[in-house]
Each structure stands twice: as C-alpha cells, then as structure tokens.
Design a protein around this motif. Sequence first.
Motif, short mmCIF file in Angstrom:
data_model
loop_
_atom_site.label_atom_id
_atom_site.label_comp_id
_atom_site.label_asym_id
_atom_site.label_seq_id
_atom_site.Cartn_x
_atom_site.Cartn_y
_atom_site.Cartn_z
N GLY A 1 0.80 -1.21 0.00
CA GLY A 1 0.00 0.00 0.00
C GLY A 1 0.84 1.26 0.00
N ILE A 2 1.94 1.25 0.78
CA ILE A 2 2.81 2.43 0.85
C ILE A 2 3.48 2.70 -0.49
N TYR A 3 4.04 1.65 -1.10
CA TYR A 3 4.76 1.86 -2.36
C TYR A 3 3.79 2.13 -3.52
N THR A 4 2.54 1.68 -3.39
CA THR A 4 1.54 2.06 -4.38
C THR A 4 1.25 3.54 -4.27
N GLU A 5 1.17 4.02 -3.02
CA GLU A 5 0.97 5.45 -2.79
C GLU A 5 2.11 6.27 -3.38
N TRP A 6 3.32 5.73 -3.35
CA TRP A 6 4.51 6.41 -3.89
C TRP A 6 4.70 6.14 -5.38
N ASN A 7 3.74 5.42 -6.01
CA ASN A 7 3.79 5.12 -7.45
C ASN A 7 5.03 4.31 -7.84
N ASP A 8 5.51 3.48 -6.92
CA ASP A 8 6.63 2.60 -7.22
C ASP A 8 6.06 1.24 -7.63
N GLU A 9 5.78 1.09 -8.93
CA GLU A 9 5.11 -0.11 -9.42
C GLU A 9 5.92 -1.37 -9.16
N GLN A 10 7.24 -1.29 -9.32
CA GLN A 10 8.08 -2.48 -9.17
C GLN A 10 8.00 -3.03 -7.74
N LYS A 11 8.15 -2.14 -6.74
CA LYS A 11 8.10 -2.61 -5.35
C LYS A 11 6.68 -2.98 -4.94
N SER A 12 5.69 -2.28 -5.49
CA SER A 12 4.30 -2.63 -5.20
C SER A 12 4.02 -4.06 -5.61
N LEU A 13 4.44 -4.42 -6.82
CA LEU A 13 4.22 -5.77 -7.32
C LEU A 13 5.02 -6.79 -6.52
N MET A 14 6.25 -6.43 -6.14
CA MET A 14 7.09 -7.35 -5.36
C MET A 14 6.44 -7.67 -4.01
N TYR A 15 5.98 -6.63 -3.31
CA TYR A 15 5.43 -6.84 -1.97
C TYR A 15 4.06 -7.52 -2.01
N ILE A 16 3.23 -7.23 -3.02
CA ILE A 16 1.92 -7.88 -3.06
C ILE A 16 2.08 -9.36 -3.40
N ARG A 17 3.11 -9.69 -4.19
CA ARG A 17 3.36 -11.11 -4.48
C ARG A 17 3.86 -11.84 -3.23
N LYS A 18 4.70 -11.17 -2.43
CA LYS A 18 5.14 -11.77 -1.17
C LYS A 18 3.95 -11.95 -0.22
N ALA A 19 3.08 -10.94 -0.17
CA ALA A 19 1.89 -11.04 0.67
C ALA A 19 1.02 -12.21 0.23
N LEU A 20 0.88 -12.38 -1.09
CA LEU A 20 0.08 -13.49 -1.62
C LEU A 20 0.68 -14.84 -1.24
N SER A 21 2.01 -14.94 -1.33
CA SER A 21 2.69 -16.20 -1.01
C SER A 21 2.43 -16.63 0.43
N PHE A 22 2.51 -15.68 1.38
CA PHE A 22 2.30 -16.02 2.79
C PHE A 22 0.82 -16.18 3.12
N ALA A 23 -0.05 -15.41 2.46
CA ALA A 23 -1.48 -15.54 2.70
C ALA A 23 -1.98 -16.92 2.28
N GLN A 24 -1.39 -17.46 1.20
CA GLN A 24 -1.78 -18.80 0.74
C GLN A 24 -1.37 -19.89 1.75
N LYS A 25 -0.36 -19.57 2.57
CA LYS A 25 0.09 -20.54 3.58
C LYS A 25 -0.73 -20.44 4.86
N SER A 26 -1.47 -19.35 5.02
CA SER A 26 -2.29 -19.17 6.22
C SER A 26 -3.66 -19.77 6.00
N SER A 27 -4.45 -19.83 7.08
CA SER A 27 -5.81 -20.36 6.98
C SER A 27 -6.84 -19.24 6.82
N ASN A 28 -6.36 -18.00 6.73
CA ASN A 28 -7.27 -16.84 6.65
C ASN A 28 -7.63 -16.57 5.18
#
Length: 537
Positions: A95-122
Amino acid sequence: MLKLYRWQNSVLKTVNTNTENFDKSKEYIDKAYASAKKQENTLGLAYAHYASAILYSTLFDREHTLKYLQLALSNIPDQEKEPLLTARIYYFLYGIYTEWNDEQKSLMYIRKALSFAQKSSNKNALVMIYSALSVVYTFRYEDTRQKRYLDSIMDPLDRAIDLFHQYPGQVTNTAYTHCLNNKSSYYLQYYNTNDPLIKQKIRDNIKEALRISPSSNNEIVASSYGMLSELSMIENNLQAAESYLTTAYQQMMKMKKPYYHTLINVLTSLVKLSTKKGDYEKALGYQQKITEYSNLLFDEQSGKVTKRLDAQFELSKKEKEIESLQEKTANQKKQKYLLIALIGIGGLTTVFMFRSYHFNLRYSLAREKQLAAQKNESTIQIKYEREEQARLKAEQELLTLQQQKLQNEVMANKLHLEHKNNVLQQLKQKLANQVPVNIQQIIREETLTDNDFEKAKFHIQEMHPDFFNNLNKQAKQKLTSLDLKYCAYLYLGMDTKMIANLLNVEPKSVRMTKYRLKQKFELAAKTDLINYIKEIG
C-alpha cells in the motif's frame, strides 16, 4: 503461548478500532511493548511494531510507518510459522509503495503477501490480497494497453470470488462484494460496453453484490447503483439512470451519519443527469445539497486534521522525551559506578593508609579522579541543558510548520465553499427575478473541480506568479490543464485522499496521474514528486 497470541490480536483489534483515539491506541501499544520486553518475546515485539505502523499510518506519517513495518518483519522469529502476520505486513508495504507510485516494489510486496497468505488459513486476507494484485495490473495495462495485462486484472478477482464459494463463512460479504464491484468497474472502464455479453456480466455482478451486501453498507450500495446508472447512461436510458441514482441517494439518507464523499458523488451525478434532461430546477436543488454536504465534510475534515496534527506533535514530543530520559539514565549509571569505585578506593585508603606512602599517593590520585568526575558531570549537565533548548526550539518550529500546513488546507477549502455559495446566490436571484439564464452553461463552468483549481491557481499565482510557467519549462512533455491542476494541489500539500475527494475520483486515479507526472518530468523512481514541485515553486 496461545494466551499471548490472543492478547496480541486483541491489541491489534483495539488499535484498529481506535485509530481516531490516538491516546488510547498509544496506551495499548505501550502495554504491548512492555509485555513483550518483560517476557523477552520477539514475536510480541513484532506485533507491537505492527500496531505502531497502523497508528503512524493513520497520522499519514509514511516514514515512521515504513520504519515500524521493517522492524516488525525483522522481529518475527520464523516467518513461515507466522504467515498471516507476515502477509499483513507485506500487504501494508504494498500500500505504501503504491501510494509512492513505485510499481516495481508494489508488485514485489503484493506477491510476497500473496505467497504467505496462501500458507495461512485466513481466506478473507487472501481475498483482499487477490483484489490488490488486480489493482497493480491495472497500472501496467493503462501504460501498455496489452491484452495480457487485462487478463491479469480479472484473474485474481475470479480466484477471490471462487474462494467465497469454496469456503462458506470464511470470506466476509464485504470482501466478496468489493471483488464483484471491482470486476464491474473494470468491465465499464476497459471493455467494450456496447457488447451485450459485457453488459450482462456487469449487471450480473452488481445484482449479486446487492443481494449479498447488507443494506447498511451504503458505500457498496451506492457504488453498485452508480455503475448501473453509468451503464444506463451509455444506453441513453436517462430515466433508468436517474432511478438508480435516486435509489442510492435514498438508501444513504437512511443512515444516521451518511458517508459524505459517496453522497456528494451521487448528488454530482444527479446534477449532470438533471442538466442533460433539461430539469434545471432539480439540478439546482441537488447542487444546493452538494454545497450543504461539502460544508459538513469540510468541518469534519478540519477537525480530523487538527486532531491528527496534535497527535503527531505529542508523539514526536514523547519520543524526544524518552530519548532524553534514556540518555540521562545512562549518565546516572555511569556516575553510580564511578561513585561505588570511589567509595571502595576511599575505604581501602583509610584502612591501609598507615602502611606506606604509596597508599597515601593512591588516595590522592583517587581524589583527583573524583574532582575530574565532578567536572565531567557539570559538563554533561551543561550539554544536556543545551540539547534541551535545541529540542524545545525544534518542537516550536515543528508546531509552526504544522499550523502553516493546516492554514493552507483551510484556505483552499474555504475559498472553494465561498465561491460556490456566491454562484448559488446569484443563480437564485436571477431565477427569482425571472431573468433568462443559461443554467446548463453555468453548472458546467462551475463544477467543483474547476472551481477548486481556479482558487488554488489564484493563491499560487499571488505568491509565486511564475509557478505554472516554471512547470511548463521543466516538463519534458506537454502538460495539460489537468496536469497543472494536480501540480497546484500537490504544491498546496494535499494528499492523495484529499485530491480524490475534491475531484470526485478514485484514489488510484490520483496515484496514476502522479505516476504520469513523474514520467512527464522524467524523474527517477526514487525522486519525490511533491518536493520536486515545491522546489520549482
């Protein structure tokens, strides 16, 4: 361990539900730090740092938010064993890097978030992250217009919708309806709306969202009916479009406290629709309501801004006080150890002074050390007093800067409201005197967006007459009037949410415009656009 986990989640829940009560949130965060340090629990520290990030995000302090998110990550002993917390932190960073218009880091962090969210039960967190991933791909599609990115926008939303049906009760209705409305919005924005199949998909998604969404969720209801109205306008069915907008308006008016942003957006659409139908009296009535709710929104935002600035000042003051106390405590420890050493030396000297001259000499040396320590203590005290004076001066400068920022925000909004009220009074007088007027032309010329820009432009030209000329000289590509308008708002210190509210657009549209401005000025990815514009001014 289970008790600690529940308590940590209770702290996060308390902070999230009290983001406007800064003192109470800070109290719970301090308790979380104290408990974690007492138990020497690094995971507890991670939760406390994450809670601090939430609080600073509410204060729009991105620097401290980023700092505490990084601290939270570094204190998780094993991220694989804490996938949900890790996913939330990476989602926050996205969210922070999206606010700063840093597309590369936004995509990197959302993919990391997706990877760990898939491992959780939430599953609900996973749905939110899928929805965010689709937003990142909208940036790429708007830049390239390549169909593969268009497919990438829809795929995460389809996965999120499937999770709602696969895991009943584990995905909230709100998260599900947001995905449905996002799909409808993307169909309207990026697809051929003359295609009957596309129209049907839009209506099916909205119908499902309205069926699932509780009637109290006025934001989702208004968004759904707003898109149905937009589709009806495309089909030139003005009666249906007005019916949908009226339904949305009536639904929100049932609330004890309507969401003013959404309410103003719906009324603005009703003004445009009534003008197109030639019903100028009704358009004027809606415009008056917009002014009324804009006044209420202005008062609400002014109170929040003042409260937020006070909280920022208090947090900054407390941090400096803590640093000062820590330094003072360290000095006291040194003095204590020195005093103990001196007492020991003095005792030994008294007992053995009769034995030899050397013991007397040792005693003399100890006295010299004691005098030197006292002198050093005086030097430390003087240094501390000077640092305290410097700290007070810095706090005063910070308060002055914050007051100046608030005055700029109040000035821009006050000019906007005064001008709009004047236009309405003149229009009322002409109608009362039955003077022929072209109301459609007046309403088109006096929209909220153009009015705000002219006021901002007047202020900037008074203080910095060459501001817009300098912008055009620095730009590598031609700047449109909309580009200049955004530059004016950024120069006045308005953030993304404030600009979106003034222009009645989505925050992501503001972020995209800021991203394109950086391209037109050929700025590096790390260059701050707001500082760059202020330097031009």
